[in-house]
Design a protein around this motif. Sequence first.
Motif, PDB file in Angstrom:
ATOM      1  N   SER A  18      33.542 -50.936 110.567  1.00  0.00           N
ATOM      2  CA  SER A  18      34.179 -51.220 111.852  1.00  0.00           C
ATOM      3  C   SER A  18      34.890 -52.563 111.835  1.00  0.00           C
ATOM      4  O   SER A  18      35.880 -52.746 112.530  1.00  0.00           O
ATOM      5  CB  SER A  18      33.154 -51.171 112.984  1.00  0.00           C
ATOM      6  OG  SER A  18      32.184 -52.173 112.800  1.00  0.00           O
ATOM      7  N   VAL A  48      49.642 -43.007 111.552  1.00  0.00           N
ATOM      8  CA  VAL A  48      49.391 -43.257 112.974  1.00  0.00           C
ATOM      9  C   VAL A  48      49.669 -41.961 113.723  1.00  0.00           C
ATOM     10  O   VAL A  48      50.761 -41.407 113.620  1.00  0.00           O
ATOM     11  CB  VAL A  48      50.296 -44.393 113.518  1.00  0.00           C
ATOM     12  CG1 VAL A  48      50.075 -44.596 115.004  1.00  0.00           C
ATOM     13  CG2 VAL A  48      50.048 -45.689 112.747  1.00  0.00           C
ATOM     14  N   ASP A  49      48.681 -41.470 114.466  1.00  0.00           N
ATOM     15  CA  ASP A  49      48.803 -40.232 115.235  1.00  0.00           C
ATOM     16  C   ASP A  49      48.348 -40.464 116.670  1.00  0.00           C
ATOM     17  O   ASP A  49      47.491 -41.313 116.918  1.00  0.00           O
ATOM     18  CB  ASP A  49      47.922 -39.126 114.648  1.00  0.00           C
ATOM     19  CG  ASP A  49      48.373 -38.662 113.288  1.00  0.00           C
ATOM     20  OD1 ASP A  49      49.583 -38.471 113.100  1.00  0.00           O
ATOM     21  OD2 ASP A  49      47.507 -38.500 112.402  1.00  0.00           O
ATOM     22  N   GLU A  51      47.042 -37.991 119.928  1.00  0.00           N
ATOM     23  CA  GLU A  51      46.723 -36.667 120.458  1.00  0.00           C
ATOM     24  C   GLU A  51      45.876 -36.845 121.702  1.00  0.00           C
ATOM     25  O   GLU A  51      44.812 -37.477 121.661  1.00  0.00           O
ATOM     26  CB  GLU A  51      45.955 -35.841 119.421  1.00  0.00           C
ATOM     27  CG  GLU A  51      45.663 -34.445 119.892  1.00  0.00           C
ATOM     28  CD  GLU A  51      44.961 -33.590 118.845  1.00  0.00           C
ATOM     29  OE1 GLU A  51      44.431 -32.537 119.221  1.00  0.00           O
ATOM     30  OE2 GLU A  51      44.937 -33.978 117.679  1.00  0.00           O
ATOM     31  N   VAL A  54      44.737 -40.333 122.591  1.00  0.00           N
ATOM     32  CA  VAL A  54      43.889 -41.016 121.621  1.00  0.00           C
ATOM     33  C   VAL A  54      44.759 -41.396 120.429  1.00  0.00           C
ATOM     34  O   VAL A  54      45.332 -40.526 119.770  1.00  0.00           O
ATOM     35  CB  VAL A  54      42.702 -40.141 121.167  1.00  0.00           C
ATOM     36  CG1 VAL A  54      41.899 -40.855 120.082  1.00  0.00           C
ATOM     37  CG2 VAL A  54      41.808 -39.800 122.350  1.00  0.00           C
ATOM     38  N   THR A  56      45.072 -42.710 116.735  1.00  0.00           N
ATOM     39  CA  THR A  56      44.270 -42.775 115.517  1.00  0.00           C
ATOM     40  C   THR A  56      45.083 -43.468 114.433  1.00  0.00           C
ATOM     41  O   THR A  56      46.213 -43.066 114.154  1.00  0.00           O
ATOM     42  CB  THR A  56      43.870 -41.365 115.034  1.00  0.00           C
ATOM     43  OG1 THR A  56      43.149 -40.702 116.086  1.00  0.00           O
ATOM     44  CG2 THR A  56      42.996 -41.433 113.797  1.00  0.00           C
ATOM     45  N   LYS A  58      44.941 -44.525 110.449  1.00  0.00           N
ATOM     46  CA  LYS A  58      44.258 -44.320 109.173  1.00  0.00           C
ATOM     47  C   LYS A  58      44.957 -45.158 108.116  1.00  0.00           C
ATOM     48  O   LYS A  58      46.182 -45.294 108.126  1.00  0.00           O
ATOM     49  CB  LYS A  58      44.311 -42.844 108.760  1.00  0.00           C
ATOM     50  CG  LYS A  58      43.522 -41.936 109.662  1.00  0.00           C
ATOM     51  CD  LYS A  58      43.597 -40.507 109.197  1.00  0.00           C
ATOM     52  CE  LYS A  58      42.882 -39.603 110.194  1.00  0.00           C
ATOM     53  NZ  LYS A  58      43.051 -38.186 109.852  1.00  0.00           N
ATOM     54  N   SER A  82      39.558 -45.317 109.217  1.00  0.00           N
ATOM     55  CA  SER A  82      40.287 -44.928 110.418  1.00  0.00           C
ATOM     56  C   SER A  82      39.667 -45.601 111.630  1.00  0.00           C
ATOM     57  O   SER A  82      38.504 -46.003 111.610  1.00  0.00           O
ATOM     58  CB  SER A  82      40.304 -43.408 110.598  1.00  0.00           C
ATOM     59  OG  SER A  82      39.013 -42.937 110.879  1.00  0.00           O
ATOM     60  N   ARG A  83      40.492 -45.714 112.645  1.00  0.00           N
ATOM     61  CA  ARG A  83      40.039 -46.291 113.905  1.00  0.00           C
ATOM     62  C   ARG A  83      40.747 -45.561 115.025  1.00  0.00           C
ATOM     63  O   ARG A  83      41.931 -45.255 114.923  1.00  0.00           O
ATOM     64  CB  ARG A  83      40.368 -47.780 113.951  1.00  0.00           C
ATOM     65  CG  ARG A  83      39.937 -48.419 115.249  1.00  0.00           C
ATOM     66  CD  ARG A  83      39.640 -49.854 115.099  1.00  0.00           C
ATOM     67  NE  ARG A  83      39.144 -50.366 116.376  1.00  0.00           N
ATOM     68  CZ  ARG A  83      38.965 -51.630 116.619  1.00  0.00           C
ATOM     69  NH1 ARG A  83      39.217 -52.521 115.692  1.00  0.00           N
ATOM     70  NH2 ARG A  83      38.524 -52.032 117.785  1.00  0.00           N
ATOM     71  N   GLN A  84      40.023 -45.289 116.113  1.00  0.00           N
ATOM     72  CA  GLN A  84      40.610 -44.611 117.257  1.00  0.00           C
ATOM     73  C   GLN A  84      40.564 -45.517 118.471  1.00  0.00           C
ATOM     74  O   GLN A  84      39.594 -46.253 118.677  1.00  0.00           O
ATOM     75  CB  GLN A  84      39.874 -43.314 117.557  1.00  0.00           C
ATOM     76  CG  GLN A  84      40.076 -42.271 116.482  1.00  0.00           C
ATOM     77  CD  GLN A  84      39.459 -40.949 116.854  1.00  0.00           C
ATOM     78  OE1 GLN A  84      38.358 -40.894 117.383  1.00  0.00           O
ATOM     79  NE2 GLN A  84      40.179 -39.877 116.566  1.00  0.00           N
TER      80      GLN A  84
END
Length: 140
Positions: A18, A48-49, A51, A54, A56, A58, A82-84
């Motif tokens: 984290s 970068v996504d 949805e 949110v 996300t 990676k 990854s981080r959301q």
Amino acid sequence: MVWYDPFRDLDRFHRAASAWMPMDAVRRSDAVELRFDLPGVAPDTLDVDVERNVLTVKAERHWTPADGEQVLARERTQGTFSRQVLLGDALDADRLDASYEHGVLTVRVPVAEQAKPRKVQIHVGTPQAQPEALDVGATA
């Protein structure tokens, strides 16, 4: 006697994972900027996504010693991470953009039009007449 804690390594791994992608969030007048520290990450490994509001992020960082190198210490985190981040309804996730420079990924998310501050007109004197409500279910 040595105390054995079976969860020690799991806790250490969680803290390292984290902390590997620290983030700052800054609100400017018309957008929110999220800045992720990603030192040593090649730009082609970033993803970068968005949805359902949110975000996300990676990233991958890998290092392989060159032939003839002897690794004396290996503390830098390797692998895929990854981080959301949950983007609120006040942000326009359809219009975000991202840039990567000097190991920092900056994601800019504009504030949605309905969430921007706006002036409300003040009427002096009697309130203006309200239009009559339409009865949609009525038949003539």
